[in-house]
Each structure stands twice: as C-alpha cells, then as structure tokens.
Design a protein around this motif. Sequence first.
Motif, short mmCIF file in Angstrom:
data_model
loop_
_atom_site.label_atom_id
_atom_site.label_comp_id
_atom_site.label_asym_id
_atom_site.label_seq_id
_atom_site.Cartn_x
_atom_site.Cartn_y
_atom_site.Cartn_z
N GLU A 1 -12.73 -65.06 43.53
CA GLU A 1 -11.72 -65.06 42.48
C GLU A 1 -10.31 -65.08 43.06
O GLU A 1 -9.46 -65.84 42.61
CB GLU A 1 -11.90 -63.85 41.57
CG GLU A 1 -13.16 -63.91 40.77
CD GLU A 1 -13.39 -62.64 39.99
OE1 GLU A 1 -12.41 -61.98 39.58
OE2 GLU A 1 -14.57 -62.30 39.80
N LYS B 1 -7.65 -68.08 42.59
CA LYS B 1 -6.38 -67.73 41.95
C LYS B 1 -5.21 -68.19 42.83
O LYS B 1 -4.28 -68.84 42.34
CB LYS B 1 -6.30 -66.22 41.73
CG LYS B 1 -4.97 -65.75 41.19
CD LYS B 1 -4.96 -64.24 41.08
CE LYS B 1 -3.60 -63.73 40.67
NZ LYS B 1 -3.55 -62.27 40.61
N TRP C 1 -1.77 -68.86 36.57
CA TRP C 1 -3.02 -68.10 36.46
C TRP C 1 -2.99 -67.23 35.24
O TRP C 1 -2.27 -66.23 35.25
CB TRP C 1 -3.24 -67.26 37.71
CG TRP C 1 -4.56 -66.59 37.75
CD1 TRP C 1 -4.80 -65.26 37.53
CD2 TRP C 1 -5.83 -67.18 38.00
NE1 TRP C 1 -6.14 -65.00 37.65
CE2 TRP C 1 -6.79 -66.16 37.93
CE3 TRP C 1 -6.26 -68.49 38.26
CZ2 TRP C 1 -8.14 -66.41 38.12
CZ3 TRP C 1 -7.59 -68.73 38.46
CH2 TRP C 1 -8.51 -67.68 38.40
#
Length: 97
Positions: A35, A39, A49
């Motif tokens: 993640e 991001k 984001w």
Amino acid sequence: GKLNVIPAPDQDSPGPVKNGVVTITVSQNIDDNIEEYVKDKMISMNFGWPGPYHHIMFCIPPGIGSWVAYAYVNHFLSAYNDNWCTYLSGQMHEIGH
C-alpha cells in the motif's frame, strides 16, 4: 441504488491511464509495504491519493503470498491477489466493505 462503476478516462498525463487502469512497475520486494509503495508511486505520478477516485483496486501479480483479497470498511482501497482481480464476486464483496 445501483452501483455504476465508471473507469478513469484514458489519458497520457498523469498516467498513462488506459481503460481505467494504471500500471505501476515494482522494482523491489514490497511484500509488507504494498500500500505504501503504490501510494508513493501514485503521488509521484501526480494522481494524488486517492485523488478524484472513489475506488482504487490493487491487482497484485502471483507470488505475493496465498491471500485472496482484502479491503477496509468505508475506504477507497481494495486489493486482489492474482486472478482474484478478475472475479466480479470478489470485487463486489471487497468494494462492499
């Protein structure tokens, strides 16, 4: 109401985006930081984001564990391992969180 998924429009910048998909090339082992890595890549590609997107789906290639899919309650992010990214039942289950 009905769910109507509209893919991000095709564009060269930021992006490229083709058929609602952005491909991010991973050049390092990110098993525990998927993640955060994505991001950072999205931000560096000027997407923001989560940017203007209501749902972001990670489609992870095979070889990153034996998990199936996951999502967070009331969150824009869901992730799918290998072929699970192509299964509508999995997508609706995770996005439904």
